[in-house]
Enzyme design. Structure first.
Site, PDB file in Angstrom:
ATOM      1  N   ARG A  12       0.867  -1.175   0.000  1.00 19.61           N
ATOM      2  CA  ARG A  12       0.000   0.000   0.000  1.00 19.61           C
ATOM      3  C   ARG A  12       0.908   1.231   0.000  1.00 19.61           C
ATOM      4  O   ARG A  12       2.048   1.165   0.426  1.00 19.61           O
ATOM      5  CB  ARG A  12      -0.880  -0.010   1.253  1.00 19.61           C
ATOM      6  CG  ARG A  12      -1.894  -1.134   1.260  1.00 19.61           C
ATOM      7  CD  ARG A  12      -2.379  -1.445   2.656  1.00 19.61           C
ATOM      8  NE  ARG A  12      -3.108  -0.336   3.262  1.00 19.61           N
ATOM      9  CZ  ARG A  12      -3.467  -0.302   4.540  1.00 19.61           C
ATOM     10  NH1 ARG A  12      -3.139  -1.286   5.348  1.00 19.61           N
ATOM     11  NH2 ARG A  12      -4.134   0.726   5.017  1.00 19.61           N
ATOM     12  N   SER A  14       0.723   4.085   1.654  1.00 17.40           N
ATOM     13  CA  SER A  14       0.766   4.971   2.823  1.00 17.40           C
ATOM     14  C   SER A  14       2.190   5.023   3.374  1.00 17.40           C
ATOM     15  O   SER A  14       2.978   4.082   3.196  1.00 17.40           O
ATOM     16  CB  SER A  14      -0.180   4.463   3.918  1.00 17.40           C
ATOM     17  OG  SER A  14       0.344   3.286   4.516  1.00 17.40           O
ATOM     18  N   ASP A  84      -4.049  -6.792  10.692  1.00 14.39           N
ATOM     19  CA  ASP A  84      -5.010  -6.451   9.636  1.00 14.39           C
ATOM     20  C   ASP A  84      -5.415  -7.645   8.791  1.00 14.39           C
ATOM     21  O   ASP A  84      -6.235  -7.507   7.878  1.00 14.39           O
ATOM     22  CB  ASP A  84      -4.424  -5.375   8.703  1.00 14.39           C
ATOM     23  CG  ASP A  84      -4.264  -4.033   9.389  1.00 14.39           C
ATOM     24  OD1 ASP A  84      -5.032  -3.766  10.336  1.00 14.39           O
ATOM     25  OD2 ASP A  84      -3.370  -3.261   8.991  1.00 14.39           O
ATOM     26  N   SER A 131     -11.716   1.830  16.324  1.00 13.07           N
ATOM     27  CA  SER A 131     -11.485   0.444  16.731  1.00 13.07           C
ATOM     28  C   SER A 131     -12.504   0.026  17.793  1.00 13.07           C
ATOM     29  O   SER A 131     -12.558   0.622  18.873  1.00 13.07           O
ATOM     30  CB  SER A 131     -10.063   0.328  17.288  1.00 13.07           C
ATOM     31  OG  SER A 131      -9.953  -0.756  18.188  1.00 13.07           O
ATOM     32  N   ARG A 133     -12.334  -2.517  19.561  1.00 13.67           N
ATOM     33  CA  ARG A 133     -11.545  -3.006  20.712  1.00 13.67           C
ATOM     34  C   ARG A 133     -11.211  -1.852  21.649  1.00 13.67           C
ATOM     35  O   ARG A 133     -11.374  -1.949  22.871  1.00 13.67           O
ATOM     36  CB  ARG A 133     -10.259  -3.657  20.175  1.00 13.67           C
ATOM     37  CG  ARG A 133      -9.232  -4.024  21.225  1.00 13.67           C
ATOM     38  CD  ARG A 133      -7.914  -4.447  20.573  1.00 13.67           C
ATOM     39  NE  ARG A 133      -7.297  -3.376  19.802  1.00 13.67           N
ATOM     40  CZ  ARG A 133      -6.471  -2.461  20.309  1.00 13.67           C
ATOM     41  NH1 ARG A 133      -6.171  -2.480  21.593  1.00 13.67           N
ATOM     42  NH2 ARG A 133      -5.941  -1.536  19.538  1.00 13.67           N
ATOM     43  N   ARG A 134     -10.750  -0.727  21.084  1.00 12.38           N
ATOM     44  CA  ARG A 134     -10.401   0.420  21.923  1.00 12.38           C
ATOM     45  C   ARG A 134     -11.648   1.060  22.516  1.00 12.38           C
ATOM     46  O   ARG A 134     -11.660   1.458  23.687  1.00 12.38           O
ATOM     47  CB  ARG A 134      -9.628   1.450  21.097  1.00 12.38           C
ATOM     48  CG  ARG A 134      -8.216   1.013  20.720  1.00 12.38           C
ATOM     49  CD  ARG A 134      -7.553   2.020  19.790  1.00 12.38           C
ATOM     50  NE  ARG A 134      -6.163   1.673  19.492  1.00 12.38           N
ATOM     51  CZ  ARG A 134      -5.588   1.849  18.305  1.00 12.38           C
ATOM     52  NH1 ARG A 134      -6.284   2.358  17.297  1.00 12.38           N
ATOM     53  NH2 ARG A 134      -4.321   1.524  18.116  1.00 12.38           N
ATOM     54  N   GLY A 152      -8.377   6.431   8.216  1.00 14.84           N
ATOM     55  CA  GLY A 152      -7.218   6.871   7.467  1.00 14.84           C
ATOM     56  C   GLY A 152      -5.943   6.353   8.111  1.00 14.84           C
ATOM     57  O   GLY A 152      -5.970   5.800   9.210  1.00 14.84           O
ATOM     58  N   ASN A 153      -4.837   6.504   7.401  1.00 16.01           N
ATOM     59  CA  ASN A 153      -3.576   6.032   7.960  1.00 16.01           C
ATOM     60  C   ASN A 153      -3.143   6.948   9.105  1.00 16.01           C
ATOM     61  O   ASN A 153      -3.747   7.997   9.347  1.00 16.01           O
ATOM     62  CB  ASN A 153      -2.504   5.906   6.867  1.00 16.01           C
ATOM     63  CG  ASN A 153      -2.167   7.235   6.220  1.00 16.01           C
ATOM     64  OD1 ASN A 153      -1.860   8.211   6.900  1.00 16.01           O
ATOM     65  ND2 ASN A 153      -2.219   7.286   4.893  1.00 16.01           N
ATOM     66  N   ARG A 157      -4.545  10.646  10.330  1.00  8.92           N
ATOM     67  CA  ARG A 157      -5.223  10.818  11.631  1.00  8.92           C
ATOM     68  C   ARG A 157      -4.551  11.926  12.443  1.00  8.92           C
ATOM     69  O   ARG A 157      -5.230  12.724  13.095  1.00  8.92           O
ATOM     70  CB  ARG A 157      -5.196   9.510  12.427  1.00  8.92           C
ATOM     71  CG  ARG A 157      -6.071   8.429  11.821  1.00  8.92           C
ATOM     72  CD  ARG A 157      -6.126   7.198  12.701  1.00  8.92           C
ATOM     73  NE  ARG A 157      -6.513   6.039  11.915  1.00  8.92           N
ATOM     74  CZ  ARG A 157      -7.005   4.929  12.410  1.00  8.92           C
ATOM     75  NH1 ARG A 157      -7.161   4.803  13.718  1.00  8.92           N
ATOM     76  NH2 ARG A 157      -7.338   3.926  11.634  1.00  8.92           N
ATOM     77  N   CYS A 244     -15.983  -8.417  12.501  1.00  8.52           N
ATOM     78  CA  CYS A 244     -15.222  -7.163  12.618  1.00  8.52           C
ATOM     79  C   CYS A 244     -15.842  -6.200  13.632  1.00  8.52           C
ATOM     80  O   CYS A 244     -15.237  -5.187  13.958  1.00  8.52           O
ATOM     81  CB  CYS A 244     -15.050  -6.496  11.259  1.00  8.52           C
ATOM     82  SG  CYS A 244     -16.588  -6.130  10.436  1.00  8.52           S
TER      83      CYS A 244
END
Length: 311
Positions: A12, A14, A84, A131, A133-134, A152-153, A157, A244
Site C-alpha cells: 500500500r 501509505s 489487519d 477500533s 476493541r479500543r 485513514g492512515n 489521523r 469485525c
C-alpha cells in the site's frame, strides 16, 4: 533450485506501509546482499473508503488488492501488519506466510496535543478511534470520555487531530515508531489498561506457495518466538470466530525460558461485560494454547456475547 535475484514487494502507498517495506528491504539486504528488491505500489479499497469498514467486509478491505497482485504474479512478496489480516478465514489459496519478523511494541499510545495522560483528560474529551476493541475498553475504564470515529492512515489521523476533529488519538506505539512520530506520544498505555489486538506489532511476509525461490530468500528473516506468539493468537481468534464488530483482544508472550502464555479478552461493545482468560502452554503447541484460551472464554459465554453483537 533457482535463487531469487529480484524480489518485487507489493505495498500500500501509505507512509506506514512503505516504512514497513523499507524494514524488510534492509533486513533482506543484510541477509542476502545479492538480491535486488523493488516496490510495487497498490491502493486498496480500505484505503479509499472512509466509512465504516464493516460495510466493506471488514479488515480484508486492506488485503484484497495486495493478494490479487501476488496471485497474478505482478509481485513476489507482500508485507502485512498481522493485525489487519483476518484470522477467521484462511489466507487466499495459493499463498502462504513465509516469515514473521521479530515483534515490535504491542502497546497502544495516547496522542494528546497538550501532553495529557488518559486519566487527566477532562470529561467529554473526544478520543479519535474507529477500533471497536479500543472503544469497548475505554467505555469500561473511562466512561466520561467520548469516542469519535476517525479513519485513514496514522499520518492522516494526526493531521485530523491537528485541525480539531478530535481532542486526542489512540494509536499503536509500533505504528508511530515506524513513521518516526514517537515524540507525539503523551502516554504509553499498559497492557492491562488497553489490551492489544491479535497480531499487534507483527509484520508477516506473504508469498505464493509455489514460489520456492522467494520463500527460501525470506524464511531467514523469521523470528521463532514471534512465530509461536502469532500462531497461538491467530488460532485463538479463529476458534472464537469473531467478526469485525466484536471487541476481541489478546496477546501471547514467549518467555526467555521457553514458556508460552496467552491472555485473551472479549468485551461487549459498551464495555459492561469483560471476559478474561490467561492460559499457559505447558506441553501444548502454540495452536493448542490458542484453542485452550478461546475455549476458556467460550465457557464464560464468549460465543453468546459475540453472537449478540450486530454485524
Amino acid at each position: 533450485m533457482a535463487a531469487a535475484e529480484l524480489i518485487r514487494i507489493v505495498s500500500r502507498s501509505s507512509p506506514m506501509a512503505l516504512a514497513q517495506v523499507e524494514r524488510v528491504r534492509a533486513e533482506l539486504a543484510a541477509l542476502h546482499p545479492g538480491i535486488r528488491t523493488e516496490v510495487v505500489p497498490v491502493t486498496t479499497s480500505g484505503d479509499r473508503w472512509m466509512g465504516d469498514l464493516a460495510h466493506l467486509g471488514g479488515k480484508g478491505a486492506f488485503t484484497k488488492e495486495v493478494d490479487a497482485a501476488l496471485l497474478a504474479g505482478e509481485a513476489d512478496l507482500a508485507v502485512h501488519c498481522l493485525k489487519d489480516v483476518p484470522a477467521d478465514r484462511p489466507l487466499p489459496t495459493g499463498t502462504v506466510f513465509a516469515a514473521y519478523l521479530e515483534r515490535d511494541d504491542i502497546r497502544d499510545a495516547l496522542v494528546h496535543p497538550g501532553g495529557l495522560a488518559l486519566d487527566k483528560l477532562p470529561a467529554g474529551s473526544r478520543i479519535g478511534t474507529s477500533s471497536v476493541r479500543r472503544i469497548a475498553q475505554l467505555a469500561a475504564s473511562h466512561p466520561h470520555l467520548k469516542c469519535v470515529p476517525i479513519r485513514g492512515n496514522a499520518n492522516s489521523r494526526l493531521a485530523k487531530l491537528h485541525v480539531g476533529e478530535a481532542d486526542a488519538l489512540l494509536l499503536a506505539v509500533s505504528g508511530l515508531e515506524r513513521i518516526g512520530e514517537t515524540e507525539r506520544i503523551s502516554e504509553v498505555l499498559s497492557l492491562d489498561g488497553m489490551c492489544p489486538p491479535i497480531g499487534a506489532g507483527i509484520l508477516a511476509l506473504q508469498c505464493r506457495e509455489d514460489d520456492s525461490a522467494t520463500i527460501n530468500a525470506v524464511t531467514g528473516l523469521g523470528h521463532h518466538d514471534t512465530w509461536r506468539e502469532a500462531t497461538a493468537e491467530r488460532m485463538f481468534l479463529h476458534v472464537l470466530q469473531g467478526h469485525c464488530n466484536s471487541p476481541i483482544a489478546g496477546y501471547a508472550k514467549a518467555e526467555p525460558d521457553g514458556r508460552l502464555s496467552l491472555r485473551g479478552r472479549v468485551f461487549s461493545p459498551d464495555g459492561k461485560q469483560i471476559l478474561d482468560a490467561h492460559e499457559w502452554a505447558g506441553s501444548l503447541s502454540p495452536e493448542d494454547l490458542g484453542t485452550a484460551t478461546a475455549l476458556a472464554l467460550k465457557r464464560q459465554g464468549a460465543h453468546e456475547l459475540i453472537a449478540a453483537i450486530p454485524h
